[in-house]
Design a protein around this motif. Structure first.
Motif, PDB file in Angstrom:
ATOM      1  N   GLY A  19      11.966   5.110  -6.251  1.00 53.62           N
ATOM      2  CA  GLY A  19      11.587   6.517  -6.173  1.00 53.62           C
ATOM      3  C   GLY A  19      10.223   6.732  -5.547  1.00 53.62           C
ATOM      4  O   GLY A  19       9.757   5.975  -4.703  1.00 53.62           O
ATOM      5  N   VAL A  20       9.535   7.773  -6.030  1.00 51.06           N
ATOM      6  CA  VAL A  20       8.215   8.119  -5.508  1.00 51.06           C
ATOM      7  C   VAL A  20       7.192   7.004  -5.724  1.00 51.06           C
ATOM      8  O   VAL A  20       6.400   6.692  -4.822  1.00 51.06           O
ATOM      9  N   PRO A  21       7.170   6.353  -6.911  1.00 50.84           N
ATOM     10  CA  PRO A  21       6.220   5.249  -7.100  1.00 50.84           C
ATOM     11  C   PRO A  21       6.378   4.149  -6.066  1.00 50.84           C
ATOM     12  O   PRO A  21       5.395   3.512  -5.675  1.00 50.84           O
ATOM     13  N   ARG A  22       7.607   3.914  -5.618  1.00 55.55           N
ATOM     14  CA  ARG A  22       7.840   2.911  -4.571  1.00 55.55           C
ATOM     15  C   ARG A  22       7.077   3.273  -3.306  1.00 55.55           C
ATOM     16  O   ARG A  22       6.422   2.425  -2.692  1.00 55.55           O
ATOM     17  N   SER A  23       7.141   4.532  -2.912  1.00 54.17           N
ATOM     18  CA  SER A  23       6.421   4.977  -1.713  1.00 54.17           C
ATOM     19  C   SER A  23       4.913   4.867  -1.903  1.00 54.17           C
ATOM     20  O   SER A  23       4.179   4.539  -0.962  1.00 54.17           O
ATOM     21  N   VAL A  24       4.456   5.133  -3.131  1.00 49.68           N
ATOM     22  CA  VAL A  24       3.024   5.013  -3.425  1.00 49.68           C
ATOM     23  C   VAL A  24       2.582   3.561  -3.264  1.00 49.68           C
ATOM     24  O   VAL A  24       1.539   3.271  -2.659  1.00 49.68           O
ATOM     25  N   LEU A  25       3.370   2.630  -3.789  1.00 48.03           N
ATOM     26  CA  LEU A  25       3.049   1.210  -3.660  1.00 48.03           C
ATOM     27  C   LEU A  25       2.990   0.787  -2.191  1.00 48.03           C
ATOM     28  O   LEU A  25       2.057   0.098  -1.762  1.00 48.03           O
ATOM     29  N   ILE A  26       3.992   1.187  -1.432  1.00 49.00           N
ATOM     30  CA  ILE A  26       4.018   0.841  -0.008  1.00 49.00           C
ATOM     31  C   ILE A  26       2.783   1.389   0.698  1.00 49.00           C
ATOM     32  O   ILE A  26       2.120   0.681   1.469  1.00 49.00           O
ATOM     33  N   ALA A  27       2.467   2.657   0.426  1.00 44.30           N
ATOM     34  CA  ALA A  27       1.345   3.305   1.112  1.00 44.30           C
ATOM     35  C   ALA A  27       0.017   2.643   0.768  1.00 44.30           C
ATOM     36  O   ALA A  27      -0.801   2.361   1.655  1.00 44.30           O
ATOM     37  N   VAL A  28      -0.211   2.376  -0.510  1.00 45.27           N
ATOM     38  CA  VAL A  28      -1.502   1.801  -0.914  1.00 45.27           C
ATOM     39  C   VAL A  28      -1.657   0.376  -0.398  1.00 45.27           C
ATOM     40  O   VAL A  28      -2.724  -0.017   0.099  1.00 45.27           O
TER      41      VAL A  28
END
Length: 237
Positions: A122-131
């Motif tokens: 979900g959204v946390p996955r995108s946050v991990l990728i981005a950071v």
């Protein structure tokens, strides 16, 4: 052409290999756990985007696009660090501080994933990728500003090509060739270690990357400023 590193080779080369191994770990985590996206290897993301146009490929464009945008932002950040260094260039301490910050971010992400506060979907996955991509973009830019061309920490294509070209008929400088070969082998080892460790723990992979980046920072932080160190040029082929 010469390589200009802010610290002696005996400190800089191991530090850069620590960073290379950590990139293999983090890319293994992202590609195998976060859904087919790289945070260090932007060439891989470009290829994934191209592959995704084939009907039935099942490849998502969200992850690669997020990683590429964040990597570019991180590279911009790394460039600003270089500009702030002034005319004397990027010194060992400034590079060490940048890598220490990266290690702290990795450690925080590992803790959040390990505690279940940051999911890999979900959204946390995108946050991990981005950071993670932001950190590796900044790292790549800082390493580039340091003038390290034999061990680039995220771009293995150039190291492999340089090793093969320089090895023809024994024309390559031995030290330079060894660094290029070590870069390729280290990235491979990091990716393999990450893939195997993921069978046990996701947080542990990012945590190990944090430790290695912290070790790299420790190699640069004690270094004197560039003017004091002299920053002697190291000849290369």
């Amino acid at each position: 052409m010469a390589e200009r590193l802010p610290v002696a080779d005996r400190w800089a080369v191991p530090a850069l290999l620590f960073l290379t191994f950590s990139t293999g770990l983090v890319d293994a985590f992202c590609y195998l756990r976060l859904g087919r996206a790289f945070v260090g290897n932007m060439t891989g993301n470009v290829l994934l985007l191209g592959f995704s146009v084939a009907p039935g490929s099942g490849l998502s464009v969200a992850g690669p696009l997020t990683a590429m945008a964040a990597f570019a932002a991180g590279s911009l950040l790394g460039g600003r660090i270089g500009l702030a260094a002034g005319p004397d260039g990027l010194g060992g301490r400034r590079a060490g501080v940048a890598f220490a910050g990266e290690a702290l971010v990795f450690a925080a992400l590992a803790a959040l994933v390990g505690a279940g506060l940051l999911a890999t979907t979900g959204v946390p996955r995108s946050v991990l990728i981005a950071v993670l991509a932001l950190c590796l973009g900044a790292q790549t830019s800082v390493v580039r500003l340091m003038g390290a061309r034999d061990v680039t920490t995220t771009v293995i294509t150039q190291s492999l090509a340089g090793f093969a070209a320089g090895s023809a008929l024994g024309r390559g400088a031995e030290a330079s060739q060894m660094r290029k070969a070590a870069s390729v082998v280290t990235m491979l080892a990091g990716a393999a270690a990450g893939a195997l460790l993921l069978r046990l723990t996701s947080a542990g992979v990012v945590g190990l990357a944090a430790v290695l980046v912290g070790c790299a920072a420790g190699c640069f932080l004690p270094a004197p400023p560039p003017a004091a160190a002299g920053r002697a040029a190291v000849p290369r082929q």
